[in-house]
Motif scaffolding. Structure first.
Motif, PDB file in Angstrom:
ATOM      1  N   TYR A  14       0.773  -1.266  -0.156  1.00  0.00           N
ATOM      2  CA  TYR A  14       0.197   0.086  -0.039  1.00  0.00           C
ATOM      3  C   TYR A  14       0.752   1.227  -0.148  1.00  0.00           C
ATOM      4  N   GLN A  15       0.544   2.291  -0.555  1.00  0.00           N
ATOM      5  CA  GLN A  15       1.035   3.719  -0.734  1.00  0.00           C
ATOM      6  C   GLN A  15       2.650   3.392  -1.124  1.00  0.00           C
ATOM      7  N   ILE A  18       3.946   0.023   2.458  1.00  0.00           N
ATOM      8  CA  ILE A  18       3.539  -0.866   3.530  1.00  0.00           C
ATOM      9  C   ILE A  18       3.525  -2.279   2.759  1.00  0.00           C
ATOM     10  N   VAL A  20       2.378  -5.663   2.630  1.00  0.00           N
ATOM     11  CA  VAL A  20       1.352  -6.458   3.436  1.00  0.00           C
ATOM     12  C   VAL A  20       1.478  -7.988   2.790  1.00  0.00           C
ATOM     13  N   ALA A  39      -6.158 -14.869  11.242  1.00  0.00           N
ATOM     14  CA  ALA A  39      -6.456 -13.818  12.271  1.00  0.00           C
ATOM     15  C   ALA A  39      -6.634 -12.239  11.601  1.00  0.00           C
ATOM     16  N   ASN A  40      -7.088 -11.608  12.347  1.00  0.00           N
ATOM     17  CA  ASN A  40      -7.318 -10.289  12.141  1.00  0.00           C
ATOM     18  C   ASN A  40      -5.956  -9.613  11.433  1.00  0.00           C
ATOM     19  N   GLY A  41      -6.034  -8.889  10.348  1.00  0.00           N
ATOM     20  CA  GLY A  41      -4.897  -8.299   9.883  1.00  0.00           C
ATOM     21  C   GLY A  41      -3.550  -9.383   9.273  1.00  0.00           C
ATOM     22  N   ALA A  42      -3.945 -10.354   9.009  1.00  0.00           N
ATOM     23  CA  ALA A  42      -3.126 -11.560   8.153  1.00  0.00           C
ATOM     24  C   ALA A  42      -3.000 -11.042   6.827  1.00  0.00           C
ATOM     25  N   GLY A  43      -3.946 -10.362   6.292  1.00  0.00           N
ATOM     26  CA  GLY A  43      -3.550 -10.186   4.695  1.00  0.00           C
ATOM     27  C   GLY A  43      -4.851 -10.848   3.793  1.00  0.00           C
ATOM     28  N   LYS A  44      -5.907 -11.251   4.546  1.00  0.00           N
ATOM     29  CA  LYS A  44      -7.031 -11.969   3.591  1.00  0.00           C
ATOM     30  C   LYS A  44      -7.700 -11.060   2.693  1.00  0.00           C
ATOM     31  N   THR A  45      -8.144  -9.896   3.442  1.00  0.00           N
ATOM     32  CA  THR A  45      -8.925  -8.859   2.559  1.00  0.00           C
ATOM     33  C   THR A  45      -7.989  -8.358   1.500  1.00  0.00           C
ATOM     34  N   THR A  46      -6.702  -8.075   1.702  1.00  0.00           N
ATOM     35  CA  THR A  46      -5.816  -7.621   0.727  1.00  0.00           C
ATOM     36  C   THR A  46      -5.775  -8.814  -0.383  1.00  0.00           C
ATOM     37  N   GLU A  58      -7.332   1.839  -3.297  1.00  0.00           N
ATOM     38  CA  GLU A  58      -7.001   2.315  -1.974  1.00  0.00           C
ATOM     39  C   GLU A  58      -5.397   2.200  -2.083  1.00  0.00           C
ATOM     40  N   GLU A  92     -16.622  -7.187   2.718  1.00  0.00           N
ATOM     41  CA  GLU A  92     -16.620  -7.254   4.273  1.00  0.00           C
ATOM     42  C   GLU A  92     -17.198  -5.904   4.558  1.00  0.00           C
ATOM     43  N   GLN A 202     -12.219 -15.475   9.488  1.00  0.00           N
ATOM     44  CA  GLN A 202     -11.700 -15.801  10.677  1.00  0.00           C
ATOM     45  C   GLN A 202     -12.426 -17.064  11.491  1.00  0.00           C
TER      46      GLN A 202
HETATM   47  P1  ATP Z   1      -9.373  -8.470   8.781  1.00  0.00           P
HETATM   48  O1  ATP Z   1      -9.867  -9.743   9.198  1.00  0.00           O
HETATM   49  O2  ATP Z   1      -9.384  -7.369  10.100  1.00  0.00           O
HETATM   50  O3  ATP Z   1      -9.862  -7.682   7.692  1.00  0.00           O
HETATM   51  P2  ATP Z   1      -7.315  -9.416   7.169  1.00  0.00           P
HETATM   52  O4  ATP Z   1      -6.509 -10.518   7.340  1.00  0.00           O
HETATM   53  O5  ATP Z   1      -8.413  -9.149   5.904  1.00  0.00           O
HETATM   54  O6  ATP Z   1      -7.932  -8.788   8.319  1.00  0.00           O
HETATM   55  P3  ATP Z   1      -6.074  -7.010   5.440  1.00  0.00           P
HETATM   56  O7  ATP Z   1      -7.585  -6.187   5.836  1.00  0.00           O
HETATM   57  O8  ATP Z   1      -5.777  -7.495   4.370  1.00  0.00           O
HETATM   58  O9  ATP Z   1      -6.188  -8.199   6.720  1.00  0.00           O
HETATM   59  O10 ATP Z   1      -4.871  -6.119   6.263  1.00  0.00           O
HETATM   60  C1  ATP Z   1      -3.479  -6.603   6.154  1.00  0.00           C
HETATM   61  C2  ATP Z   1      -2.698  -5.370   6.784  1.00  0.00           C
HETATM   62  O11 ATP Z   1      -2.692  -4.515   5.711  1.00  0.00           O
HETATM   63  C3  ATP Z   1      -3.165  -4.862   7.961  1.00  0.00           C
HETATM   64  O12 ATP Z   1      -1.853  -4.703   8.826  1.00  0.00           O
HETATM   65  C4  ATP Z   1      -3.608  -3.824   7.672  1.00  0.00           C
HETATM   66  O13 ATP Z   1      -3.467  -2.426   8.540  1.00  0.00           O
HETATM   67  C5  ATP Z   1      -3.178  -3.188   6.433  1.00  0.00           C
HETATM   68  N1  ATP Z   1      -3.986  -2.679   5.480  1.00  0.00           N
HETATM   69  C6  ATP Z   1      -4.966  -2.709   4.995  1.00  0.00           C
HETATM   70  N2  ATP Z   1      -5.814  -2.044   4.137  1.00  0.00           N
HETATM   71  C7  ATP Z   1      -4.677  -0.835   3.949  1.00  0.00           C
HETATM   72  C8  ATP Z   1      -4.638   0.063   3.372  1.00  0.00           C
HETATM   73  N3  ATP Z   1      -5.662   0.801   2.573  1.00  0.00           N
HETATM   74  N4  ATP Z   1      -3.649   1.216   3.566  1.00  0.00           N
HETATM   75  C9  ATP Z   1      -2.539   0.702   4.203  1.00  0.00           C
HETATM   76  N5  ATP Z   1      -2.537  -0.586   5.034  1.00  0.00           N
HETATM   77  C10 ATP Z   1      -3.570  -1.349   4.919  1.00  0.00           C
END
Ligand code: ATP
Length: 267
Positions: A14-15, A18, A20, A39-46, A58, A92, A202
């Motif tokens: 990102y940007q 970062i 991920v 878990a939360n923040g693992a990178g699934k949504t990304t 984004e 989500e 999750q």
């Molecule tokens: P969750 O279940 O909380 O959605 P996740 O596994 O889907 O978690 P992501 O949402 O992919 O995880 O986030 C992974 C990492 O990327 C996190 O540290 C988050 O802060 C970072 N992140 C997500 N979106 C952005 C963004 N637009 N800009 C910068 N960092 C981001």
């Protein structure tokens, strides 16, 4: 068996700063349900956004590796081009047009599928999967319950006849009974629409109840994968992803492995 989607060693930033996803690879077999748990923040949504192209909205980018759909490279394509190809992401947090009714929301997203079978038939199909949506079809969507909203989000994607349906935590905030109901419908959609489904969750218990194959993601990496049976019977997955009563105190799969290795070394 044919691979419909190949994610080849992708790195996502990102940007432009970062990091991920740190080298993620997996494939989707046509017609199957595959899950990524973590878990939360693992990178699934990304991961889902990298596939659907929503990363670009984004300021995110696939900086290494590639994503191929039916042999065609899609990681540089725009989200609208990707959705036109039949890859649909249910977001989500359940994003719908809150001031439109349920039926208006469904009509808005109708495109590919509607051209083929007509809007009325397509709506009937959605109401057949989600009878509850028919009951509330004239209600403004902002007034829907969490479960109804989730049904509308998934129904909207199905309206567009997806080849691949990307589901982002459909269980979020729902009661166990509703989760069971919605996951059973997802399975039915998979079978009847012949839609390939990538489900990120999750809630590993729910995900592994319908997926045939799964990946465990931690800190931007896939750390384990296997068939539903293999993952369900894996001691570490059982302890750290299926032990729901301990969900807040669990450590990572990697930490556990490390811990176990140390224990072995120390005798
Ligand atoms: P969750 O279940 O909380 O959605 P996740 O596994 O889907 O978690 P992501 O949402 O992919 O995880 O986030 C992974 C990492 O990327 C996190 O540290 C988050 O802060 C970072 N992140 C997500 N979106 C952005 C963004 N637009 N800009 C910068 N960092 C981001």
């Amino acid at each position: 068996m044919q691979m419909l989607l190949n994610v080849n060693n992708i790195e996502v930033k990102y940007q432009n700063a970062i990091l991920v996803l740190k080298g993620v690879s997996f494939s989707l077999t046509e017609g199957k349900i595959v899950t990524i748990i973590g878990a939360n923040g693992a990178g699934k949504t990304t991961t889902l956004k990298a596939i659907s192209g929503l990363l670009h909205t984004e300021d995110g980018e696939v900086t290494h590796g590639s994503i191929e759909f039916n042999g065609k490279k899609i990681d540089r394509m725009k989200p609208e081009e990707i959705s036109q190809m039949g890859i649909l992401q249910a977001l989500e947090g359940r994003k719908v047009f809150e001031h439109l009714t349920v039926e208006e929301n469904l009509r808005v997203v109708a495109n590919r599928g509607t051209k083929r079978i007509g809007i009325k038939k397509n709506l009937d199909k959605i109401y057949n999967y989600f009878p509850r949506l028919k009951d509330v079809k004239n209600l403004e969507s902002g007034y829907l319950s969490g479960g109804e909203m989730q049904m509308l989000v998934i129904g909207s994607c199905v309206m567009a006849s997806p080849r691949i349906l990307l589901l982002d935590e459909p269980s979020l905030g729902l009661s166990p009974i509703l989760v069971k109901e919605i996951f059973a419908i997802v399975k039915k959609i998979n079978q009847e629409e012949k839609a390939t489904i990538l489900l990120v969750e999750q809630n590993a218990n729910a995900a592994l109840s319908i997926a045939e194959y799964g990946f465990v993601m931690e800190n931007g990496r896939i750390v384990l994968d296997g068939t539903m049976e293999k993952l369900k019977n894996n001691e570490d997955v059982k302890e750290f992803y299926l032990g729901l009563s301990r969900i807040n105190e669990r450590r990572s799969y990697r930490e556990v492995k490390h811990y176990k290795r140390r224990k072995r070394w120390l005798g």
